[in-house]
Write an enzyme that holds these catalytic residues in place. Structure first.
Site, PDB file in Angstrom:
ATOM      1  N   GLU A 105       0.847  -1.208   0.000  1.00 20.16           N
ATOM      2  CA  GLU A 105       0.000   0.000   0.000  1.00 20.16           C
ATOM      3  C   GLU A 105       0.884   1.261   0.000  1.00 20.16           C
ATOM      4  O   GLU A 105       0.618   2.217  -0.704  1.00 20.16           O
ATOM      5  CB  GLU A 105      -0.932  -0.033   1.223  1.00 20.16           C
ATOM      6  CG  GLU A 105      -1.706   1.252   1.462  1.00 20.16           C
ATOM      7  CD  GLU A 105      -1.630   1.732   2.905  1.00 20.16           C
ATOM      8  OE1 GLU A 105      -1.259   2.905   3.112  1.00 20.16           O
ATOM      9  OE2 GLU A 105      -1.915   0.939   3.828  1.00 20.16           O
ATOM     10  N   HIS A 106       1.966   1.237   0.798  1.00 26.08           N
ATOM     11  CA  HIS A 106       2.881   2.383   0.825  1.00 26.08           C
ATOM     12  C   HIS A 106       3.652   2.510  -0.493  1.00 26.08           C
ATOM     13  O   HIS A 106       3.847   3.606  -1.008  1.00 26.08           O
ATOM     14  CB  HIS A 106       3.901   2.218   1.961  1.00 26.08           C
ATOM     15  CG  HIS A 106       3.379   2.615   3.305  1.00 26.08           C
ATOM     16  ND1 HIS A 106       3.920   3.632   4.042  1.00 26.08           N
ATOM     17  CD2 HIS A 106       2.357   2.128   4.051  1.00 26.08           C
ATOM     18  CE1 HIS A 106       3.265   3.752   5.195  1.00 26.08           C
ATOM     19  NE2 HIS A 106       2.319   2.849   5.222  1.00 26.08           N
ATOM     20  N   GLU A 203       6.417   2.397  11.812  1.00 26.52           N
ATOM     21  CA  GLU A 203       4.980   2.615  12.047  1.00 26.52           C
ATOM     22  C   GLU A 203       4.415   1.476  12.898  1.00 26.52           C
ATOM     23  O   GLU A 203       3.691   1.703  13.860  1.00 26.52           O
ATOM     24  CB  GLU A 203       4.220   2.677  10.712  1.00 26.52           C
ATOM     25  CG  GLU A 203       2.722   2.895  10.901  1.00 26.52           C
ATOM     26  CD  GLU A 203       1.885   2.721   9.632  1.00 26.52           C
ATOM     27  OE1 GLU A 203       0.658   2.618   9.753  1.00 26.52           O
ATOM     28  OE2 GLU A 203       2.455   2.680   8.524  1.00 26.52           O
TER      29      GLU A 203
END
Length: 1026
Positions: A105-106, A203
């Site tokens: 996704e990143h 994260e």
């Protein structure tokens, strides 16, 4: 962004269907009427219409289509709302915890075939007027949504999003930056030690430093142990370094395909245009495949299971001896049965919501724990739903007792069912939520249907809320034991249930660090000298790529000339009711009436200020008049859309040393319930009940627990609030009401064995605050309802008149400012002026049990109405996009960071989930040097203007129109002159404000870091360590 299932629009399961604002425009045919003209079987741009359904409850028309060639599914919801939304979601079902869907996704957002520049996603934030742009990784899908009110912008963003998800570059360098890499601690020094770096790696370390999230993840993994839900889709920090670049590319090839995609659009733009663009730019280039991503049903257990996990102790827990969590989780049915899901979510609310619910009575009120467990109630985000019930903040020795209470409460529900009035109150809540309009309705809708649609359920079934309500009423009518039978079936007779306990382990963080060190050594041991040299060279290459000025000219962009030159006017009428100033704002609110009252704190003695947030929390929850707290809660649910009180610190728009302090009363109701709503407020003013110590203790514990839990979610907010404490008088009060000072104060209150002193304090506060002598009101509703609402407000003011007393202000320096700047004789706001306030610089460090840091630095600058305010706004946005993002996130590996200008005249720098602390402070200083050097272009300035205007012009819900004026005295004229100053900001202005306000010799600043033990700071005497 990794989104844990429960956090993903938790409340949406029984629909926070917030209707967006409607502009008062007359179109010949509305979007929802135009959409009704489509016919099933009709072919449009490679798609075939399958179904067209009017959904009057939500004022929309749903059109379902399928793409002929690839089988991609499409849902369009046409509605007269200019805040249009697009989303594409893929079913992503990883089978390990390397975080492959999350890292993907990143990485897809780091450049694509048509837009090969680095990081088009972050660059588009500044080239568009989007009202929302993001991406989410859930347990079993990944979603890419954006929204905007501008048609050209919609096409631009759609082009970038389609290219990103279907044709990404997926460069190895982007994988290292976003996922994980081995790199020298100092990339320019080959002799510095090798460490793990990467945005998602940090994260997820930050994510799991929060015990609530850790628990939620473990609970899901253990309740569904047989397939994709048994792994961490966001990535388990120690498994992330097992992911290879090849595996990432493979996962994209199999999962990011139109045959595995669901497209969703919402709003008033024409569907044909969307379909044509999606077909031409993406889908026409694919053939159909069988993606084979279905999630099988979890095989059911024959007998219940128990398990245990550990976590790090919480230094701010209300009671250090009670830090255990225990919860029982039940596997329910398949979520694609929409009516069953609706029923179970209502049932869940009846079982756990509010002081009248059986589990609240049996688990919360005996004070065994501080609050329900972090995972509680119905969760429909996995293929088969679950229901969880338990406690956090409890002692280990109470575990057996809690298990017993849970099973006894289930028996009690089966025997006694629910009162009819509670069921009515809940259905009333559903009715209000359908009528209430929010500004991000499209996003709420996309998220609401995502899980069911992901598993091939019919998303339109979920939208027909009235049908579900009618069916629910019918089922109860036919079988009065309908709900009890469900409880018996799903809870009493269900062997697939897991009891999971969690306890703190003093060595937890140490063990985590040791495990990470072992993982690191395992990677390092196999390296040859050649490998090490390569790592160093790759590190330098990455650093060079991150430092290079990016050419983003391939990306589409709006121009500053695309921005509307003027602010739309929000007409308000100024009047009075019962001798109190009243602002009336006529808006399309669907028959709801929104009431607010601002009550001043000026007469409150200083020593009581710390208690104000607690007073706001409990004043609507302790009972009032003849009602005890349970009856009060029931009446609020039956008659209103909610009643709340919050503390307010409103910085003056013209002077940094002036501010208004007060509390804001807020409630809403259907017109028919106006007398009831005001009667509830009258009872709160005239006879609030403060003397139930047991009830107060429950509220104190919940509040203290919530504050302690909030630090890991928004540590950067706490850091910035604290950093501003000694810079302005308003900053000082903000810290008192909502900063670390309030967290530690509530911990202290929660530790008191006897709350009688607090019980004596609350009525003292009430006498000062709930006083019509220093109050102003506002009503937002439709034109036809204004006179009735104003008349009911008159009655309320008469009812509470005996509370009106002229009291002496606690401070001498009070200035009257007219509410209507054009009319000096109009009623006024009473503003505190501390013109002899002396700002002082401070550096404070809070040592907390997190593996990452939250950093905040604030600088005293100028108020909203000052000519330099606009330049500082643009500077903050530009510095973030063009300098700090690269330094803090890309090079530093933090999850985020930047700079911004705040309404209270403080210019703030911040970073969150940051592996660095002191280095980040030097990145802030470098950012100022960069700005002073003027090394930025007109294009950079224009992008920052677009970005600022997208927030200045973000949609405002009808309930909130006119609020800037009511609360802060900021009129449309003041907004327009701010707007003109924003347009006028030049290169010279930006260099000038950077030098005058942010330069080292010029500024007065506060610095705060929240984070793990830090030797550098401890040795530095300029820091105050907490």
């Amino acid at each position: 962004m990794f989104r844990q299932t429960k956090a993903a629009f938790q409340k949406l399961r029984y629909v926070s269907f917030n209707r967006p604002q409607q502009t008062w425009r007359l179109s010949s045919t509305s979007a929802k009427e135009r959409a009704l003209q489509y016919q099933p079987g009709q072919k449009i741009h490679g798609f075939t219409v399958k179904e067209v359904v009017a959904v009057p409850d939500l004022f929309l028309t749903a059109v379902k289509l399928t793409h002929n060639k690839t089988g991609a599914q499409y849902l369009h919801t046409a509605r007269d709302d200019s805040n249009n939304l697009f989303s594409v979601q893929f079913r992503t079902t990883p089978m390990d915890s390397t975080g492959v869907p999350h890292i993907l996704e990143h990485t897809v957002l780091c450049g694509s075939e048509k837009y090969p520049c680095r990081d088009p996603f972050f660059k588009m934030l500044n080239r568009s007027l989007s009202t929302f742009m993001n991406a989410f990784t859930a347990s079993d899908y990944t979603m890419y949504p954006f929204s905007t009110q501008n048609a050209k912008d919609f096409q631009n963003l759609l082009s970038v999003y389609l290219d990103a998800v279907f044709f990404p570059c997926l460069r190895e360098q982007d994988f290292w930056q976003e996922g994980w890499r081995l790199e020298n601690e100092n990339p320019t020094d080959p002799n510095s030690p090798l460490v793990f770096k990467g945005v998602v790696f940090n994260e997820m370390k930050g994510h799991f430093s929060d015990n609530e999230r850790l628990y939620a993840q473990q609970l899901q993994n253990k309740l569904y142990p047989n397939h994709t839900y048994s792994v961490v889709s966001g990535g388990e920090p120690l498994a992330i370094p097992d992911l290879t670049w090849e595996q990432l590319k493979q996962f994209h090839a199999t999962h990011y395909h139109p045959s595995n995609a669901r497209f969703f659009t919402y709003g008033d733009l024409p569907l044909e245009d969307h379909l044509k663009q999606i077909q031409d730019e993406a889908l026409s280039k694919f053939e159909r495949i069988n993606p084979n991503t279905e999630v099988p049903s979890q095989p059911l257990w024959n007998s219940p299971r128990e398990d245990h996990v550990t976590c790090s102790p919480d230094a701010l827990a209300p009671d250090p001896a009670k830090q255990n969590t225990l919860c029982v989780s039940y596997l329910l049915g398949d979520i694609t049965d929409a009516f069953e899901g609706f029923t179970l979510s209502l049932l869940s609310s009846l079982m756990i919501s509010g002081p009248n619910s059986p589990f609240y009575k049996s688990l919360i009120e005996p004070n065994i724990g501080t609050d329900f467990s972090s995972v509680v109630g119905y969760d429909g985000s996995t293929k088969e739903a679950s229901f969880s019930i338990g406690l956090q903040g409890m002692a280990e020795e109470d575990s057996e007792r809690v298990k017993q209470i849970i099973s006894q409460t289930i028996d009690h529900i089966i025997d006694n069912g629910f009162e009819e009035e509670r069921i009515e109150a809940l259905l009333h809540k559903v009715e209000i939520q359908m009528k209430h309009q929010s500004t991000n309705f499209g996003l709420a809708l996309a998220s609401y249907v995502a899980s069911l649609w992901n598993h091939d359920g019919d998303p339109v079934d979920l939208l027909r809320i009235s049908d579900s309500v009618a069916k629910f009423r019918q089922a109860l009518k036919e079988n009065p034991r309908f709900l009890q039978d469900k409880v018996k079936h799903y809870f009493k007779e269900n062997p697939h249930r897991l009891t999971l306990s969690m306890s703190p382990d003093v060595t937890y963080l140490e063990k985590q660090a040791k495990a990470e060190e072992e993982k690191l050594q395992e990677k390092i041991q196999v390296l040859s000298d050649d490998d090490r040299k390569q790592i160093y060279e790759k590190g330098l290459e990455l650093l060079e790529a991150q430092s290079k000025t990016q050419d983003a000219s391939c990306l589409p962009a709006l121009k500053v000339s695309d921005i509307a030159p003027t602010t739309p006017i929000t007409p308000v009428q100024m009047s009075t009711a019962g001798g109190v100033p009243l602002q009336i704002c006529e808006q399309p609110t669907n028959g709801l009436v929104y009431f607010r009252a601002m009550c001043s704190l000026n007469t409150l003695p200083e020593d009581l200020r710390l208690y104000v947030p607690l007073f706001c929390t409990v004043i609507t929850k302790m009972g009032c008049g003849a009602l005890d707290y349970r009856q009060q809660a029931q009446q609020m649910e039956l008659r209103t859309g909610g009643m709340s009180v919050s503390s307010q610190v409103i910085p003056d728009s013209t002077n940094l040393d002036m501010y208004e302090q007060g509390i804001l009363l807020y409630s809403s109701c259907l017109e028919r319930n106006l007398p009831h709503m005001f009667q509830l407020w009258s009872d709160i003013f005239n006879s609030p009940n403060f003397d139930n110590e047991e009830r107060l203790r429950v509220l104190v514990m919940m509040s203290a627990q919530e504050l302690a839990n909030s630090i890991s979610y928004s540590g950067q907010m706490y850091a910035m609030t604290r950093a501003g404490r000694h810079l302005t008088p308003a900053g000082d009060l903000l810290e008192t009401f909502g900063g670390m000072e309030q967290v530690t104060f509530m911990k202290r209150i929660a530790e008191m064995p006897d709350l009688s002193q607090v019980i004596r304090t609350l009525p003292r506060i009430k006498r000062h605050l709930l006083n019509p002598d220093n109050m102003r009101c506002a009503i937002n509703t439709t034109p036809q309802r204004v006179s009735n609402a104003a008349a009911q407000l008159e009655v309320f003011m008469k009812d509470v008149a005996e509370n009106r007393k002229e009291r002496k202000p606690a401070r001498a320096n009070i200035i009257n400012k007219p509410l209507d700047p054009l009319d000096e004789l109009s009623p006024s706001r009473k503003v505190i002026s501390e013109l002899n306030f002396q700002p002082c610089p401070m550096k404070t460090y809070f040592q907390l049990p997190f593996p990452v840091n939250f950093v905040g630095e604030c600088i005293r600058t100028v108020p909203f109405a000052h000519e330099d305010y606009a330049s500082l706004c643009i500077l903050g946005r530009m510095m973030t996009a063009k300098f700090l993002h690269g330094e803090i996130r890309e090079k530093g590996g933090a999850y985020g960071g930047g700079a911004r200008m705040g309404g209270g005249g403080l210019f703030s720098f911040y970073s969150y989930r940051d592996p660095n602390s002191v280095q980040t402070l030097s990145a802030f200083r470098k950012g100022v040097d960069w700005a002073k050097s003027g090394q930025f272009t007109q294009q950079d300035i224009d992008e920052a203007k677009l970005s600022i205007f997208s927030s200045v012009d973000s949609p405002v819900a009808p309930a909130d129109k006119g609020m800037a004026r009511f609360l802060s005295g900021v009129t449309d004229e003041m907004k327009q002159s701010h707007r003109e100053r924003l347009f006028a900001v030049s290169h010279k202005n930006l260099v000038d404000v950077a030098e005058r306000y942010l330069g080292v010799g010029q500024r007065t600043c506060g610095v705060v870091i929240l984070g793990p033990e830090n030797e550098t700071i401890k040795k530095d005497p300029s820091w105050v360590v907490k």
